[in-house]
Design a protein around this motif. Structure first.
Motif, PDB file in Angstrom:
ATOM      1  N   PRO A  33       0.830  -1.204   0.000  1.00 46.09           N
ATOM      2  CA  PRO A  33       0.000   0.000   0.000  1.00 46.09           C
ATOM      3  C   PRO A  33       0.872   1.265   0.000  1.00 46.09           C
ATOM      4  N   GLY A  34       1.226   1.719  -1.185  1.00 46.48           N
ATOM      5  CA  GLY A  34       2.162   2.839  -1.291  1.00 46.48           C
ATOM      6  C   GLY A  34       1.596   4.179  -0.890  1.00 46.48           C
ATOM      7  N   GLY A  35       0.276   4.321  -0.910  1.00 46.17           N
ATOM      8  CA  GLY A  35      -0.347   5.591  -0.564  1.00 46.17           C
ATOM      9  C   GLY A  35      -1.824   5.561  -0.896  1.00 46.17           C
ATOM     10  N   ASP A  36      -2.446   6.758  -0.951  1.00 42.58           N
ATOM     11  CA  ASP A  36      -3.888   6.859  -1.229  1.00 42.58           C
ATOM     12  C   ASP A  36      -4.685   5.954  -0.291  1.00 42.58           C
ATOM     13  N   VAL A  37      -4.400   6.081   0.992  1.00 48.43           N
ATOM     14  CA  VAL A  37      -4.957   5.152   1.987  1.00 48.43           C
ATOM     15  C   VAL A  37      -6.474   5.191   2.022  1.00 48.43           C
ATOM     16  N   SER A  38      -7.069   6.382   1.966  1.00 47.43           N
ATOM     17  CA  SER A  38      -8.530   6.468   2.030  1.00 47.43           C
ATOM     18  C   SER A  38      -9.176   5.687   0.893  1.00 47.43           C
ATOM     19  N   ARG A  39      -8.604   5.798  -0.294  1.00 42.27           N
ATOM     20  CA  ARG A  39      -9.160   5.072  -1.440  1.00 42.27           C
ATOM     21  C   ARG A  39      -9.017   3.565  -1.254  1.00 42.27           C
ATOM     22  N   LEU A  40      -7.882   3.139  -0.705  1.00 39.42           N
ATOM     23  CA  LEU A  40      -7.695   1.709  -0.454  1.00 39.42           C
ATOM     24  C   LEU A  40      -8.691   1.189   0.580  1.00 39.42           C
ATOM     25  N   LEU A  41      -8.867   1.936   1.654  1.00 40.08           N
ATOM     26  CA  LEU A  41      -9.787   1.481   2.702  1.00 40.08           C
ATOM     27  C   LEU A  41     -11.224   1.462   2.200  1.00 40.08           C
ATOM     28  N   ASN A  42     -11.582   2.425   1.360  1.00 36.57           N
ATOM     29  CA  ASN A  42     -12.924   2.416   0.774  1.00 36.57           C
ATOM     30  C   ASN A  42     -13.121   1.212  -0.138  1.00 36.57           C
ATOM     31  N   LYS A  43     -12.079   0.864  -0.894  1.00 31.63           N
ATOM     32  CA  LYS A  43     -12.177  -0.306  -1.772  1.00 31.63           C
ATOM     33  C   LYS A  43     -12.317  -1.582  -0.957  1.00 31.63           C
ATOM     34  N   VAL A  64       5.516   1.275   0.232  1.00 29.30           N
ATOM     35  CA  VAL A  64       5.297   1.194   1.686  1.00 29.30           C
ATOM     36  C   VAL A  64       4.681   2.455   2.276  1.00 29.30           C
ATOM     37  N   GLY A  65       4.471   3.500   1.460  1.00 24.57           N
ATOM     38  CA  GLY A  65       4.108   4.808   1.996  1.00 24.57           C
ATOM     39  C   GLY A  65       2.839   4.863   2.820  1.00 24.57           C
ATOM     40  N   GLY A  66       1.871   3.962   2.557  1.00 23.66           N
ATOM     41  CA  GLY A  66       0.632   3.954   3.321  1.00 23.66           C
ATOM     42  C   GLY A  66       0.558   2.881   4.378  1.00 23.66           C
ATOM     43  N   ALA A  91      15.194   4.897   5.989  1.00 28.94           N
ATOM     44  CA  ALA A  91      15.477   6.136   5.259  1.00 28.94           C
ATOM     45  C   ALA A  91      14.254   6.666   4.519  1.00 28.94           C
ATOM     46  N   LEU A  92      13.071   6.487   5.082  1.00 31.69           N
ATOM     47  CA  LEU A  92      11.867   6.940   4.385  1.00 31.69           C
ATOM     48  C   LEU A  92      11.815   8.452   4.244  1.00 31.69           C
ATOM     49  N   ASP A  93      12.430   9.171   5.178  1.00 32.04           N
ATOM     50  CA  ASP A  93      12.416  10.634   5.057  1.00 32.04           C
ATOM     51  C   ASP A  93      13.187  11.068   3.811  1.00 32.04           C
ATOM     52  N   GLY A  94      14.341  10.467   3.585  1.00 29.47           N
ATOM     53  CA  GLY A  94      15.118  10.781   2.396  1.00 29.47           C
ATOM     54  C   GLY A  94      14.423  10.336   1.128  1.00 29.47           C
ATOM     55  N   GLN A  95      13.801   9.160   1.172  1.00 28.26           N
ATOM     56  CA  GLN A  95      13.046   8.694   0.014  1.00 28.26           C
ATOM     57  C   GLN A  95      11.899   9.636  -0.317  1.00 28.26           C
ATOM     58  N   PHE A 101       6.989  12.525  -1.888  1.00 28.11           N
ATOM     59  CA  PHE A 101       6.009  12.097  -0.899  1.00 28.11           C
ATOM     60  C   PHE A 101       6.131  12.955   0.356  1.00 28.11           C
ATOM     61  N   GLU A 102       5.100  12.921   1.204  1.00 23.49           N
ATOM     62  CA  GLU A 102       5.202  13.561   2.506  1.00 23.49           C
ATOM     63  C   GLU A 102       6.209  12.806   3.367  1.00 23.49           C
ATOM     64  N   ALA A 103       6.944  13.554   4.183  1.00 24.70           N
ATOM     65  CA  ALA A 103       7.967  12.943   5.032  1.00 24.70           C
ATOM     66  C   ALA A 103       7.355  11.924   5.982  1.00 24.70           C
ATOM     67  N   GLN A 104       8.096  10.849   6.234  1.00 30.64           N
ATOM     68  CA  GLN A 104       7.646   9.804   7.134  1.00 30.64           C
ATOM     69  C   GLN A 104       8.793   9.358   8.022  1.00 30.64           C
ATOM     70  N   PRO A 105       8.477   8.924   9.236  1.00 32.11           N
ATOM     71  CA  PRO A 105       9.519   8.356  10.091  1.00 32.11           C
ATOM     72  C   PRO A 105       9.905   6.973   9.601  1.00 32.11           C
ATOM     73  N   PRO A 106      10.999   6.422  10.098  1.00 36.84           N
ATOM     74  CA  PRO A 106      11.374   5.050   9.730  1.00 36.84           C
ATOM     75  C   PRO A 106      10.237   4.073  10.012  1.00 36.84           C
ATOM     76  N   LEU A 107      10.165   3.034   9.216  1.00 37.52           N
ATOM     77  CA  LEU A 107       9.118   2.028   9.354  1.00 37.52           C
ATOM     78  C   LEU A 107       9.745   0.715   9.809  1.00 37.52           C
ATOM     79  N   VAL A 108       9.271   0.223  10.923  1.00 35.36           N
ATOM     80  CA  VAL A 108       9.760  -1.057  11.450  1.00 35.36           C
ATOM     81  C   VAL A 108       8.623  -2.071  11.343  1.00 35.36           C
ATOM     82  N   PRO A 109       8.764  -3.075  10.497  1.00 41.00           N
ATOM     83  CA  PRO A 109       7.680  -4.048  10.369  1.00 41.00           C
ATOM     84  C   PRO A 109       7.514  -4.882  11.627  1.00 41.00           C
TER      85      PRO A 109
END
Length: 216
Positions: A33-43, A64-66, A91-95, A101-109
C-alpha cells in the motif's frame, strides 16, 4: 478455498497495490500500500472483506508509503520485506524528499520475512520467495493454488526492475527471475509493481532482459 484479488493503482508512481482475500473466510491482506490510503480502505469496504495484515515486497516509498497509516488505524501487523531492506525502511524521510512524498519516520515491520516462509490469508497460503536484485531484501508472494505471484518490482511485462539504486545488482536480479520465478512454471501469472499483468511463459519468450534466447 480460493484466493481472490484486485489491484488498485496508487500514488503518482501508479504503483499496483493488491488486495488479496480468501473467498471462504473473507479475510484479506493488502500488498504494497504505497499511498492513497482512504481510497484503499474504501475499496476494501466495498469488497466486503476483513483486512488482517499489511504485506510488503520491499522498502521503496511507493510500495510502503501507506503501510504505517493503515496498520495504525486498523491495529494490523506489517509483515515483510526481508531484513536486508532495513536500510531502505530506515530512510523513508530521504526517500520521501527524493520521490515527492510527505515525510515519514522510519518504518519497522512487525515481522521480517525469510525465503521459504508462508503467509496465511484465511484458508489460503502465500509462499515467500526472496528475490534480491532490485533491492537486497525484496520478496515475492506466490499462491500455488491461484497460480499467481505478486512480484513487486522484480519483473514487469517486457522489462525488469531497476538495479541502479543502492545495493541493487543486475546479475542478482536476473538470477532471481530465472532461477526462482521462472521455475514456478510458464502458466503462472504475475502482478507487477507497475503496469499490466503478464505470465512467466510470455516473459521467457519475449522479455528482452530475461528471455531464454538471451541465455543460450
Amino acid at each position: 478455498m480460493a484466493l481472490k484479488y484486485c489491484t488498485v493503482s496508487v500514488t503518482h508512481y501508479q504503483q499496483n497495490c493488491s488486495i488479496a482475500w480468501c473467498e471462504n473466510t473473507r479475510q484479506a491482506a493488502v500488498i504494497d500500500p504505497g499511498g492513497d490510503v482512504s481510497r484503499l480502505l474504501n475499496k476494501i469496504k466495498d469488497l466486503g472483506v476483513e483486512l488482517k495484515q499489511v504485506l510488503l515486497t520491499h522498502g521503496h516509498m511507493d510500495h510502503v508509503g501507506g503501510a504505517a497509516q493503515i496498520a495504525a488505524e486498523l491495529d494490523l501487523p506489517i509483515i515483510g520485506p526481508a531484513i536486508e531492506d532495513k536500510f531502505w525502511m530506515d530512510a523513508l524521510d530521504g526517500q520521501a524528499s527524493m520521490m515527492g512524498f510527505e515525510a515519514q519516520p522510519p518504518l519497522v515491520p512487525t515481522r521480517w520475512l525469510k525465503d521459504g516462509e508462508a503467509i496465511s490469508i484465511g484458508e489460503c497460503e502465500l509462499s515467500v520467495i526472496h528475490c534480491p536484485g532490485h533491492t537486497p531484501g525484496h520478496v515475492v508472494f506466490y499462491s500455488a493454488d491461484a497460480q499467481r505471484a505478486f512480484v513487486g518490482d522484480v519483473l514487469f511485462a517486457g522489462s525488469i526492475g531497476r538495479t541502479d539504486f543502492p545495493q541493487g545488482d543486475l546479475t542478482t536480479l536476473l538470477n532471481s527471475i530465472r532461477n526462482k520465478l521462472f521455475v514456478l512454471g510458464d502458466d503462472i501469472a504475475f502482478v507487477p509493481g507497475h503496469g499490466p499483468e503478464s505470465n512467466f511463459g510470455a516473459e521467457r519468450q519475449t522479455n528482452p532482459f530475461v528471455a531464454d534466447h538471451s541465455f543460450g
